[in-house]
Scaffold this motif. Structure first.
Motif, short mmCIF file in Angstrom:
data_model
loop_
_atom_site.label_atom_id
_atom_site.label_comp_id
_atom_site.label_asym_id
_atom_site.label_seq_id
_atom_site.Cartn_x
_atom_site.Cartn_y
_atom_site.Cartn_z
N SER A 6 -4.78 11.60 -14.00
CA SER A 6 -5.12 10.18 -13.94
C SER A 6 -4.62 9.61 -12.61
O SER A 6 -3.81 10.22 -11.93
N GLY A 7 -5.15 8.44 -12.27
CA GLY A 7 -4.74 7.81 -11.01
C GLY A 7 -4.59 6.31 -11.18
O GLY A 7 -5.13 5.72 -12.12
N VAL A 8 -3.83 5.73 -10.27
CA VAL A 8 -3.68 4.27 -10.23
C VAL A 8 -3.88 3.84 -8.79
O VAL A 8 -3.44 4.53 -7.86
N GLN A 9 -4.54 2.71 -8.60
CA GLN A 9 -4.77 2.22 -7.23
C GLN A 9 -3.53 1.52 -6.70
O GLN A 9 -2.94 0.72 -7.41
N PRO A 10 -3.17 1.79 -5.44
CA PRO A 10 -2.02 1.07 -4.87
C PRO A 10 -2.45 -0.30 -4.38
O PRO A 10 -2.57 -0.53 -3.18
N SER A 11 -2.73 -1.19 -5.33
CA SER A 11 -3.13 -2.52 -4.86
C SER A 11 -2.08 -3.58 -5.17
O SER A 11 -2.39 -4.76 -5.24
N GLY A 12 -0.83 -3.13 -5.35
CA GLY A 12 0.27 -4.08 -5.52
C GLY A 12 0.29 -4.74 -6.89
O GLY A 12 -0.67 -4.62 -7.66
N ASN A 13 1.42 -5.41 -7.21
CA ASN A 13 1.49 -6.21 -8.44
C ASN A 13 1.12 -5.49 -9.72
O ASN A 13 0.45 -6.08 -10.57
N PHE A 14 1.53 -4.24 -9.89
CA PHE A 14 1.14 -3.49 -11.10
C PHE A 14 1.49 -4.32 -12.32
O PHE A 14 2.58 -4.88 -12.42
N ILE A 36 -1.21 15.85 -13.66
CA ILE A 36 -1.38 15.54 -12.24
C ILE A 36 -1.65 14.05 -12.14
O ILE A 36 -2.62 13.55 -12.73
N TYR A 37 -0.79 13.32 -11.43
CA TYR A 37 -0.96 11.88 -11.29
C TYR A 37 -1.11 11.52 -9.80
O TYR A 37 -0.35 12.01 -8.96
N SER A 38 -2.09 10.67 -9.55
CA SER A 38 -2.39 10.37 -8.15
C SER A 38 -2.26 8.89 -7.83
O SER A 38 -2.45 8.03 -8.70
N ILE A 39 -1.94 8.64 -6.57
CA ILE A 39 -1.96 7.28 -6.02
C ILE A 39 -3.29 7.22 -5.30
O ILE A 39 -3.44 7.81 -4.21
N VAL A 40 -4.28 6.58 -5.92
CA VAL A 40 -5.64 6.72 -5.39
C VAL A 40 -5.92 5.66 -4.32
O VAL A 40 -6.63 4.70 -4.52
N ASN A 52 -1.10 -2.33 6.86
CA ASN A 52 0.33 -2.44 6.51
C ASN A 52 0.54 -2.62 5.02
O ASN A 52 1.45 -2.06 4.43
N GLU A 53 -0.38 -3.43 4.48
CA GLU A 53 -0.30 -3.72 3.04
C GLU A 53 -0.54 -2.43 2.23
O GLU A 53 0.21 -2.12 1.31
N LEU A 54 -1.55 -1.68 2.63
CA LEU A 54 -1.89 -0.46 1.90
C LEU A 54 -0.73 0.55 1.96
O LEU A 54 -0.38 1.17 0.97
N ARG A 55 -0.14 0.65 3.15
CA ARG A 55 0.99 1.57 3.34
C ARG A 55 2.13 1.19 2.40
O ARG A 55 2.70 2.02 1.69
N GLU A 56 2.43 -0.12 2.39
CA GLU A 56 3.55 -0.61 1.58
C GLU A 56 3.27 -0.41 0.07
O GLU A 56 4.12 0.09 -0.67
N TYR A 57 2.06 -0.76 -0.35
CA TYR A 57 1.72 -0.64 -1.77
C TYR A 57 1.71 0.82 -2.22
O TYR A 57 1.99 1.13 -3.37
N THR A 58 1.35 1.73 -1.31
CA THR A 58 1.31 3.15 -1.65
C THR A 58 2.72 3.64 -2.01
O THR A 58 2.93 4.29 -3.03
N LEU A 59 3.70 3.27 -1.16
CA LEU A 59 5.07 3.70 -1.43
C LEU A 59 5.64 2.98 -2.66
O LEU A 59 6.39 3.55 -3.44
N GLN A 60 5.22 1.72 -2.83
CA GLN A 60 5.68 0.98 -4.02
C GLN A 60 5.19 1.66 -5.29
O GLN A 60 5.93 1.79 -6.26
N TRP A 290 14.76 3.69 -6.21
CA TRP A 290 13.78 4.60 -5.62
C TRP A 290 13.07 4.06 -4.38
O TRP A 290 12.68 4.84 -3.51
N ILE A 291 12.88 2.75 -4.32
CA ILE A 291 12.01 2.21 -3.27
C ILE A 291 12.50 2.53 -1.87
O ILE A 291 11.70 2.73 -0.95
N ASN A 292 13.83 2.67 -1.71
CA ASN A 292 14.32 3.01 -0.37
C ASN A 292 14.82 4.45 -0.27
O ASN A 292 15.53 4.80 0.67
N SER A 293 14.46 5.27 -1.25
CA SER A 293 14.99 6.62 -1.25
C SER A 293 14.13 7.56 -0.40
O SER A 293 12.91 7.65 -0.58
#
Ligand code: AQP
Length: 327
Positions: A6-14, A36-40, A52-60, A290-293
């Motif tokens: 399954s996957g989840v979109q990195p569009s922030g504000n889950f 198998i889990y993906s950040i789609v 920048n937003e996409l990069r940040e949301y991906t790591l979030q 985790w966010i800064n690990s």
């Protein structure tokens, strides 16, 4: 053994909808099969995004996955764009699907309605989603109810491809929960709770502060009957709140209804807020860690390598069966 993807979109504000409808289940499924889990992130590009937003949301989202309990030793966790086979099979799926099928998708109709700019990717999104799933010989796909139509499309694509080119893909089964498969907006129980809703009061974000959660639940619409009981048709707002209560506490809806017999919505909402805060606090604590690990990057690199190993084997078979020459 189940093969789960399954996957989840990195569009922030889950939102709590993403969590209850899909992500919470990802954790339990780790003991039932190969997950198998993906950040789609390629899916996120179907609507305009700043880099920048996409990069940040991906790591979030990566931090969120591990914070809710995805164990990288048990599951593969990876970023979609780091496994190029997704884009390649996505194209081949576009050439397998028909425009008419894509135009009938409710998500496409909803997300394109009234928009001045609609990308080609928004229309062909289900073809990429089919590729995501089919690359991993997936047998089961845990998703929210809104993805049911896309899953049907995936199954059709797999069957059509197999018929034309010979047995290549496994036909996957959707896993949609009866309760919680569709969490509704707090301000309108006819609409799905959605992170892109401009009214932040309509959803609970997984990272909302406890005081914000209390306020949002206090303001959630109910009805004029004043009785806490589950009746999806006639009491959609209260039934939605009961579903959230049950999903966050683990209690059955019957047990919750029995507890609030003869009591008003005020008591129910106060306790519901406590239940949601208790469910989200440990996740938020983990998330801060985790966010800064730096370990997060290692997990994602390792995940991409492991995902790539499976995806490239499938693609070898696909290219061969389709007549795409390789040397
Ligand atoms: N309200 C919901 N109830 C139950 N499940 C839900 N899901 C989403 N909303 C609900 C499920 O969450 C998973 C990840 O969703 P996604 O981020 O990939 O995309 P989405 O379905 O488009 O989610 P949103 O929150 O509605 O995002 P936006 O607002 O960007 O469109 C999926 O399994 C989905 O079913």
């Amino acid at each position: 053994m189940k093969q789960i993807f399954s996957g989840v979109q990195p569009s922030g504000n889950f939102t709590l909808g993403n969590y209850i409808g899909a992500m919470k289940r990802f954790v339990d499924l780790q003991d039932e099969g190969n997950c198998i889990y993906s950040i789609v992130n390629l899916h996120s590009l179907t609507v305009p995004k700043e880099a920048n937003e996409l990069r940040e949301y991906t790591l979030q989202l990566a931090a969120m996955y591990v914070s809710i309990g995805i164990d990288p030793k048990k599951s593969i966790l990876f970023i979609q764009s780091q496994v190029p086979e997704h884009a390649e099979l996505g194209w081949l799926m576009q050439c397998t699907g028909y425009i008419g099928e894509l135009e009938r998708m409710t998500q496409y109709k909803d997300k394109s309605a009234g928009k001045e700019i609609v990308t080609g990717g928004l229309l062909t999104y289900p073809a990429l989603m089919a590729a995501d799933i089919l690359l991993y010989n997936t047998t089961h796909v845990p998703v929210g109810e809104d993805q049911k139509q896309h899953l049907e499309f995936t199954r059709d694509m797999a069957a059509r491809f197999n018929k034309k080119y010979g047995e290549t893909f496994v036909i996957p089964e959707p896993m949609i929960q009866e309760f919680g498969g569709r969490i509704m907006s707090l301000d309108d129980p006819t609409k799905k709770m959605s992170k892109s809703n401009p009214n932040a009061g309509s959803y609970i974000a997984l990272l909302d502060e406890p005081s914000v959660i209390v306020k949002k639940i206090k303001r959630a619409v109910t009805d004029s009957e004043g009785t806490v009981r589950y009746d999806k048709e006639n009491k959609p707002a209260v039934s939605n709140l009961l579903t959230i209560y049950s999903a966050c506490s683990g209690e059955s809806i019957d047990a919750i209804v029995a507890r609030y017999e003869g009591r008003g919505y005020g008591d129910f909402k106060k306790d519901l807020a406590e239940v949601v805060v208790s469910a989200l606090t440990p996740i938020q604590e983990e998330y801060k860690r985790w966010i800064n690990s730096p370990e997060l990057t290692d997990i994602l690199k390792d995940g991409a390598e492991r995902a790539h190993a499976v995806a490239s084997t499938t693609m070898d078979k696909v290219r061969k069966n389709m007549g795409l020459v390789t040397f």
